[in-house]
Design an enzyme around this catalytic site. Sequence first.
Site, PDB file in Angstrom:
ATOM      1  N   ARG A 216       0.852  -1.433  -0.290  1.00 36.74           N
ATOM      2  CA  ARG A 216      -0.145   0.461  -0.130  1.00 36.74           C
ATOM      3  C   ARG A 216       0.703   0.946  -0.024  1.00 36.74           C
ATOM      4  NH1 ARG A 216      -4.190  -3.531   3.244  1.00 36.74           N
ATOM      5  NH2 ARG A 216      -2.954  -2.990   5.253  1.00 36.74           N
ATOM      6  N   PHE A 238     -10.791  -5.450  -5.621  1.00 35.35           N
ATOM      7  CA  PHE A 238     -11.067  -5.545  -4.694  1.00 35.35           C
ATOM      8  C   PHE A 238     -11.216  -5.424  -3.369  1.00 35.35           C
ATOM      9  CE2 PHE A 238     -10.061  -8.481  -8.095  1.00 35.35           C
ATOM     10  CZ  PHE A 238     -11.408  -9.730  -8.454  1.00 35.35           C
ATOM     11  N   ASP A 260     -15.963  -3.989  -5.136  1.00 42.89           N
ATOM     12  CA  ASP A 260     -15.956  -4.867  -3.725  1.00 42.89           C
ATOM     13  C   ASP A 260     -17.164  -5.098  -4.120  1.00 42.89           C
ATOM     14  OD1 ASP A 260     -14.245  -5.741  -1.302  1.00 42.89           O
ATOM     15  OD2 ASP A 260     -15.816  -6.345  -1.340  1.00 42.89           O
ATOM     16  N   SER A 261     -17.101  -6.450  -4.135  1.00 43.54           N
ATOM     17  CA  SER A 261     -19.420  -7.103  -4.186  1.00 43.54           C
ATOM     18  C   SER A 261     -19.382  -7.324  -2.412  1.00 43.54           C
ATOM     19  CB  SER A 261     -18.580  -9.021  -4.147  1.00 43.54           C
ATOM     20  OG  SER A 261     -17.735  -9.213  -3.322  1.00 43.54           O
ATOM     21  N   CYS A 350      -2.316 -14.195  -3.616  1.00 43.23           N
ATOM     22  CA  CYS A 350      -2.786 -14.595  -2.394  1.00 43.23           C
ATOM     23  C   CYS A 350      -2.718 -16.245  -2.621  1.00 43.23           C
ATOM     24  CB  CYS A 350      -3.154 -14.277  -1.239  1.00 43.23           C
ATOM     25  SG  CYS A 350      -4.992 -14.152  -1.418  1.00 43.23           S
TER      26      CYS A 350
END
Length: 407
Positions: A216, A238, A260-261, A350
Amino acid sequence: MSEAAVIVYSEKKKAVLRRHPWVFSGAIKKVAGEPADGDIVTVRDEEGEFLARGYWNSHSAIRVRLLSWNQDEPLDERFWRERLQRAIQGRHVQNRLAEQGKPVAYRLVNAENDGLPGLVVDRYGDWLVIQALTLGIEVRKPLIVALLNELLAPVGIFERSDVDVRAKEGLPNRCGLLTGQEPPELIEIDENGRRFLVDVRGGHKTGFYLDQRENREIVGDWFRWDEYAAQREVLNAFAYTGGFAVYALGGLVRRVINVDSSAEALRLARRNIALNGYAINEEDFVEGDVFSVLRYWREEGRTFDLIILDPPKFAHSARQVESAARGYKDINLLACQLLKPGGMLVTFSCSGAISADLFQKIVFSAALDARCEAQIIRWLTQASDHPVALTFPEGAYLKGLLCRVWR
Ligand code: SAH
């Protein structure tokens, strides 16, 4: 000692000698004695020679998690205290910030990688959040909690053992306060001078993606030195609770669009962005499936200057590698098509089952199919409070690429 002896086949002995911390059921020739699940056992070769010592679980495919290769080292309270101390001391930079009163958030214990298989301890300001991923840790939880209280004196210790891997150990999920005071509904943390609200009870993992902290910051720094920052449009796909968004906004970009969901994650993203003093524009928060949203924007001919792709784990095992690779390729291809010429792609995986090498190949093939030229500016990995034991390459799960993309 009257510990049960776990005899491993000669051809499986090498892995133990190389200090890989896992002994699978298939490596075991026989067990002399009747260890209860969680008991300490001695691992021996077929000749009866001592190899290592660890904790036993007959319900797990990983029958023994190894703790020590030193025959003279008793696995008593002192052992656990010293292992915890070693892990804590390894985070001296963050410890110092915490001592100065900053509500920092970081990983204090990274399981196998810190010589403490199955144990994760994260700090969020005055609270610790622990995950007991194995039965061996579950049965030692009272000792571990007592030692953490002794060593760190947190205001409270909260447990987030609600993870799928517990089922493989024959354990139910568990979530709740272990000792001390209940954490507030949201804990406010300071990460590199940015503020975030973390839901340690219901958030992902232990509440926050601590492993992305340094990435980040890399994204924030990118804009800090960009003379055209004020014109830049960023897509944070995401987005979760807006981690990357806050850093990009700190680089004074024109806008960051978060996809994002999870409506809940986006609600917290809005709060985190506002908490850091940036304006909230409703159209910058898109609740939806990244695959379809990106496709839709591609048809619309929309473009961005920088796109972050930080999807959840697509491959949960080696069997899912192929379908996961298709998923990674799909979103990376779409991202390449949505970038302005010379735009930046910050892309992650990831999935432990996807190697860094394979991931790079996937991004390569996505760029190729999108008819883009791309250069890797940086290889990205998990933050330094998530160390990887050299004996445990599985510990390196997060891989990423910072690419410049030309169309
Ligand atoms: N980058 C974030 C962490 C991302 S975690 C950070 O630094 O904090 C992955 C996120 O993807 C989660 O918030 C999850 O809700 C979301 N997600 C999972 N599948 C998705 C999909 N198909 N479309 C959109 N979002 C999805």
